[in-house]
Design a protein around this motif. Structure first.
Motif, PDB file in Angstrom:
ATOM      1  N   LEU A 199       0.833  -1.212   0.000  1.00  0.00           N
ATOM      2  CA  LEU A 199       0.000   0.000   0.000  1.00  0.00           C
ATOM      3  C   LEU A 199       0.865   1.259   0.000  1.00  0.00           C
ATOM      4  O   LEU A 199       0.552   2.238  -0.688  1.00  0.00           O
ATOM      5  CB  LEU A 199      -0.959  -0.006   1.200  1.00  0.00           C
ATOM      6  CG  LEU A 199      -2.040  -1.102   1.165  1.00  0.00           C
ATOM      7  CD1 LEU A 199      -2.909  -1.050   2.410  1.00  0.00           C
ATOM      8  CD2 LEU A 199      -2.911  -0.958  -0.082  1.00  0.00           C
ATOM      9  N   GLY A 240       2.199   1.652  -3.509  1.00  0.00           N
ATOM     10  CA  GLY A 240       1.145   2.153  -4.400  1.00  0.00           C
ATOM     11  C   GLY A 240       0.901   3.645  -4.193  1.00  0.00           C
ATOM     12  O   GLY A 240       0.781   4.407  -5.160  1.00  0.00           O
ATOM     13  N   ALA A 241       0.851   4.043  -2.923  1.00  0.00           N
ATOM     14  CA  ALA A 241       0.638   5.465  -2.612  1.00  0.00           C
ATOM     15  C   ALA A 241       1.803   6.300  -3.148  1.00  0.00           C
ATOM     16  O   ALA A 241       1.591   7.360  -3.757  1.00  0.00           O
ATOM     17  CB  ALA A 241       0.506   5.647  -1.098  1.00  0.00           C
ATOM     18  N   LEU A 279       1.619   6.707  -6.911  1.00  0.00           N
ATOM     19  CA  LEU A 279       0.575   7.667  -7.320  1.00  0.00           C
ATOM     20  C   LEU A 279       0.994   9.106  -7.040  1.00  0.00           C
ATOM     21  O   LEU A 279       0.797  10.003  -7.859  1.00  0.00           O
ATOM     22  CB  LEU A 279      -0.741   7.355  -6.589  1.00  0.00           C
ATOM     23  CG  LEU A 279      -1.513   6.126  -7.067  1.00  0.00           C
ATOM     24  CD1 LEU A 279      -2.650   5.802  -6.102  1.00  0.00           C
ATOM     25  CD2 LEU A 279      -2.072   6.353  -8.476  1.00  0.00           C
ATOM     26  N   VAL A 280       1.564   9.325  -5.843  1.00  0.00           N
ATOM     27  CA  VAL A 280       1.942  10.688  -5.447  1.00  0.00           C
ATOM     28  C   VAL A 280       3.038  11.243  -6.360  1.00  0.00           C
ATOM     29  O   VAL A 280       2.986  12.387  -6.791  1.00  0.00           O
ATOM     30  CB  VAL A 280       2.406  10.714  -3.964  1.00  0.00           C
ATOM     31  CG1 VAL A 280       3.056  12.035  -3.607  1.00  0.00           C
ATOM     32  CG2 VAL A 280       1.221  10.450  -3.045  1.00  0.00           C
ATOM     33  N   PRO A 337      -3.294   5.034 -12.096  1.00  0.00           N
ATOM     34  CA  PRO A 337      -4.194   4.197 -11.288  1.00  0.00           C
ATOM     35  C   PRO A 337      -4.294   2.747 -11.753  1.00  0.00           C
ATOM     36  O   PRO A 337      -4.243   1.831 -10.936  1.00  0.00           O
ATOM     37  CB  PRO A 337      -5.545   4.904 -11.430  1.00  0.00           C
ATOM     38  CG  PRO A 337      -5.214   6.318 -11.741  1.00  0.00           C
ATOM     39  CD  PRO A 337      -3.943   6.293 -12.521  1.00  0.00           C
ATOM     40  N   VAL A 361      -1.202   0.841 -10.805  1.00  0.00           N
ATOM     41  CA  VAL A 361      -1.133   0.658  -9.352  1.00  0.00           C
ATOM     42  C   VAL A 361      -2.097  -0.442  -8.906  1.00  0.00           C
ATOM     43  O   VAL A 361      -1.741  -1.317  -8.100  1.00  0.00           O
ATOM     44  CB  VAL A 361      -1.447   1.991  -8.619  1.00  0.00           C
ATOM     45  CG1 VAL A 361      -1.688   1.759  -7.133  1.00  0.00           C
ATOM     46  CG2 VAL A 361      -0.307   2.974  -8.818  1.00  0.00           C
TER      47      VAL A 361
END
Lengths: 266, 71
Positions: free
Chosen positions: B30, B33-34, B37-38, B44, B47
């Motif tokens: 997680l 993934g975060a 994205l950031v 998306p 991810v």
């Protein structure tokens, strides 16, 4: 009711049923050996504590977290829960861990209760009261967690609560009627199924909730929307089955490669 | 102090269970993934897909590690 409603009801019922069966075994063993008065008082105290826990946990999660963050948090927790269950189920199916046996658990719990010393507090047997309260509360927290997470994500907490509550009532009813642990329930198969369901939902929601970190703060969209959940369920089922096959084959290679007895027993 | 310790042990038992590797895998995937994205490294769809696959691979590695160590 829609298919999704039935899915929610069934998932929460089965998951809660398994937890309630474990609590019933401990309560029965304590009641028979330590006397029902203290044990019933312990169960009642745990139920009161659970009502408060459910109310505050549900209120806090629903009120304080934005939708995407809620999916991330509860999905992540559900994923950890589900993978723990799935891990045990895979190890059991591969023969690397002893199958859970409610009858054996009952005998062991009853023996422990017989050997425990007697101490009376407020007219109640302290051991019977505390152990019954702890068992019901611990298993109840897991039921509560499942009901809240499934309910909040499906936006239907009352239906999820109906599933969890019905399971508790059915197990309690069977316990009162039979007066023995529910050893004939296919508990290991149920746990495998629940582990798969929790893992698939947890994967779906936790990754969706990562949308909290993009500028819109909206949940990410899976390709094919909710059908992705079914794909994840099938994928986890196949993957776990492959792992069972692989572990079974290698476990047969020699006893030195098997898990230690301590691991087998837990 | 005893109550705090008991609550802590209860939470650890509830959230981490008997295999901390599982919780570690979930948190790492997680976080990864975060981070993707950031920083804009991945979109998306990547991810979501890679996250699910990494979870499955991580789970298999965790079981393999248990087996290899003969825990």
């Amino acid at each position: 009711m829609t298919a999704a409603d039935w899915g929610l009801l069934t998932s929460t019922f089965v998951a809660s049923f398994v937890e309630c069966v474990e609590a019933l075994t401990i309560v029965l063993a304590l009641g028979v050996t330590r006397g029902w008065r203290s044990v019933v008082a312990g169960v009642f105290a745990a139920l009161v504590a659970l009502v408060f826990f459910t109310f505050f946990a549900g209120y806090a999660l629903a009120s304080w977290l934005p939708a995407a963050a809620l999916k991330l948090v509860v999905g992540g927790l559900m994923l950890i829960f589900g993978l723990q269950w799935l891990r045990k189920a895979v190890l059991r199916s591969a023969g690397l861990k002893a199958m859970h046996d409610e009858a054996a658990a009952y005998v062991e719990q009853a023996q422990t209760a017989r050997n425990a010393r007697t101490q009376t507090i407020f007219g109640l047997d302290a051991f019977g009261f505390i152990v019954a309260m702890k068992a019901v509360f611990l298993e109840g927290v897991e039921v509560t967690f499942i009901v809240i997470t499934f309910g909040l994500n499906a936006d239907n907490v009352s239906l999820a609560a109906l599933g969890g509550g019905s399971a508790a009532v059915v197990v309690a009813g069977l316990g009162l009627w039979l007066h023995r642990p529910l050893a004939k329930i296919p508990e290991n198969a149920l746990k495998y199924t629940v582990g798969l369901v929790l893992t698939a939902f947890g994967t779906f929601w936790s990754l969706e909730g990562l949308g909290f970190f993009v500028s819109s703060r909206q949940s990410l969209d899976w390709p094919a929307d909710d059908w992705a959940l079914l794909v994840l369920l099938v994928a986890w089922a196949l993957w776990s089955w492959l792992l069972v096959m692989w572990l079974s084959r290698h476990a047969a290679g020699g006893p030195e490669r098997k898990l230690r007895p301590k691991e087998l027993a837990t | 102090m005893m109550v705090a310790r008991a609550v802590w042990r209860f939470l650890v038992d509830l959230l981490i269970g008997d295999d901390p590797k599982i919780a570690a895998i979930v948190v790492l995937v997680l976080l990864g993934g975060a981070g993707a994205l950031v920083t804009g490294i991945a979109g998306p769809l990547v991810v979501l897909t890679c996250g699910a696959v990494t979870l499955m691979v991580g789970f298999a590695l965790s079981l393999t590690l248990d087996f290899a160590r003969g825990r």
